[in-house]
Design an enzyme around this catalytic site. Structure first.
Site, PDB file in Angstrom:
ATOM      1  CG  HIS A 119      -2.240  29.635  10.428  1.00 20.58           C
ATOM      2  ND1 HIS A 119      -2.227  30.716   9.578  1.00 20.58           N
ATOM      3  CD2 HIS A 119      -1.243  28.800   9.985  1.00 20.58           C
ATOM      4  CE1 HIS A 119      -1.274  30.554   8.668  1.00 20.58           C
ATOM      5  NE2 HIS A 119      -0.671  29.413   8.898  1.00 20.58           N
ATOM      6  CG  HIS A 195      -1.798  26.534   5.292  1.00 24.21           C
ATOM      7  ND1 HIS A 195      -0.724  25.712   5.017  1.00 24.21           N
ATOM      8  CD2 HIS A 195      -1.304  27.567   6.024  1.00 24.21           C
ATOM      9  CE1 HIS A 195       0.372  26.225   5.563  1.00 24.21           C
ATOM     10  NE2 HIS A 195       0.053  27.352   6.182  1.00 24.21           N
ATOM     11  CD  GLU A 334      -0.320  29.995   3.578  1.00 21.09           C
ATOM     12  OE1 GLU A 334      -0.817  30.421   4.650  1.00 21.09           O
ATOM     13  OE2 GLU A 334       0.866  29.644   3.474  1.00 21.09           O
TER      14      GLU A 334
END
Length: 369
Positions: A119, A195, A334
């Site tokens: 991420h 998210h 996502e």
């Protein structure tokens, strides 16, 4: 998931303050919480990490409920490691060995998930203050637009990048998310993801194993033991990953591995699915329904993949209103480019180049009850 250094988090926490819902927020760099409301449908967003902190709408009996996991204070988001509600990037999901080669040059990223980058690194887009460019709290189309300038070399990524995200409500009970990013001086990988953790029964109401999930995806990208794609694209038919028909989230959950912790296998979904249809077109990705509350969620998006995650690593997390979140206490959907695409030439490219068009990513959440 690794935590950012404590001193950084304490310093960031010292910056926090709240902005009222009716404030003139254009250009602000302070951290605030901003509410968008349309009748009995409301969404709250903070510019810390461009994070969705709540989504409230009725159940089948007319009772309002917040259906996203999160925290009561911004300081908890600063210190949290679960990415609740955040906009993650520059590259969402994992990059193998925290490195890639682009145009003949090797780039080394910040490894924050074992040897891999996750991420965007330890201080990705979910751990920075975004600028509020426009904010309209009510009316026909309540919306907020947030901006972040990612500098050359941030977390090891090449080139500077201008990033925007807009959250907008439309009728009835629709939340649109529009993301775009422009490379300013160098080619760079970009893969943004939203998210939010969803529990349609209400945040903290228990697990989501009884929810039904339908994914409009006939293929998936198998992974190794560290959740890095092997490069293969495989059919879901005949596997526990086949969710093309409405299926209880818990029906096959103990047949799929969602990673490991302290040497033990963690069961649950944490997998990228290849969404059926034109990868550049807005199309239906997923549908979720909670039978007890009657609430439903339908997701549309224009990305080639969607990561389906079942909160496998949630454990004793103290969330909003005194609720404690445990394993399988929510699910994430996502939409994204394929994980580790920068290291797999056969995957759809996530490289954005200056002067050759911006990265764009649109999502539409349609809620029902």
């Amino acid at each position: 998931m690794a935590r950012a250094p404590l001193l950084l988090l304490l310093a960031a926490a010292c910056l926090l303050s709240f902005a009222g819902a009716g404030a003139n927020a254009a250009g602000r760099k302070m951290v605030g919480v901003y509410e968008l409301s349309k009748g009995d449908f409301s969404v709250k967003v903070t510019n810390w990490g461009a994070t969705v902190t709540s989504v409230v709408f009725p159940d089948s009996k007319g009772n309002l409920g917040d259906v996203v996991l999160g925290y009561d204070t911004i300081a908890e988001y600063v210190n949290g490691s679960a990415y609740f509600g955040a906009l993650v990037g520059r590259v969402a999901n994992r990059v193998a060995n925290a490195r890639f080669v682009l145009d003949g040059k090797v780039y080394h990223l910040y490894a924050n998930d074992g040897k891999n980058a996750l991420h965007g690194g330890h201080r990705g887009f979910s751990k920075v203050i975004w600028t509020v460019k426009e904010y309209v709290s009510g009316g026909d189309t309540p919306h907020i637009t947030l901006y972040y300038h990612s500098f050359e070399g941030e977390q090891g990524f090449p080139g500077a990048l201008d990033v925007y995200v807009t959250y907008e409500l439309s009728s009835p009970y629709v939340l649109s998310v529009r993301m775009n990013a422009t490379a300013l001086d160098k080619a760079t990988p970009v893969n943004l993801a939203q998210h939010t953790y969803w529990n349609l029964g209400g945040q903290g109401s228990g697990d989501v194993l009884g929810n039904t999930i339908q994914l409009f995806a006939s293929r998936y990208t198998p992974v190794d033991s560290t959740l890095i794609p092997t490069g293969q694209v495989a059919p879901v038919a005949g596997t526990p990953y086949d969710l093309r028909a409405p299926t209880a989230v818990g029906a096959h959950i103990h047949q799929v591995s969602g990673g490991s912790s302290n040497g033990s296998t963690i069961y649950g979904y944490d997998m990228n699915y290849v969404v059926d249809g034109d990868e550049h077109a807005l199309r239906k990705v997923a549908a979720v329904r909670d039978g007890a509350s009657g609430r439903g969620l339908e997701l549309w998006a224009d990305q080639p993949g969607v990561q389906f995650y079942t909160g496998n690593f949630l454990k004793d997390i103290h969330g909003k209103g005194g609720k404690v979140y445990e394993e399988y206490g929510a699910l994430c959907l996502e939409t994204q480019g394929f994980p580790d695409a920068v290291n797999h030439p056969g995957f759809p490219s996530q490289i954005v180049r200056p002067g050759q068009g911006a990265y764009k990513h649109d999502m539409v959440f349609k809620f029902s009850f």
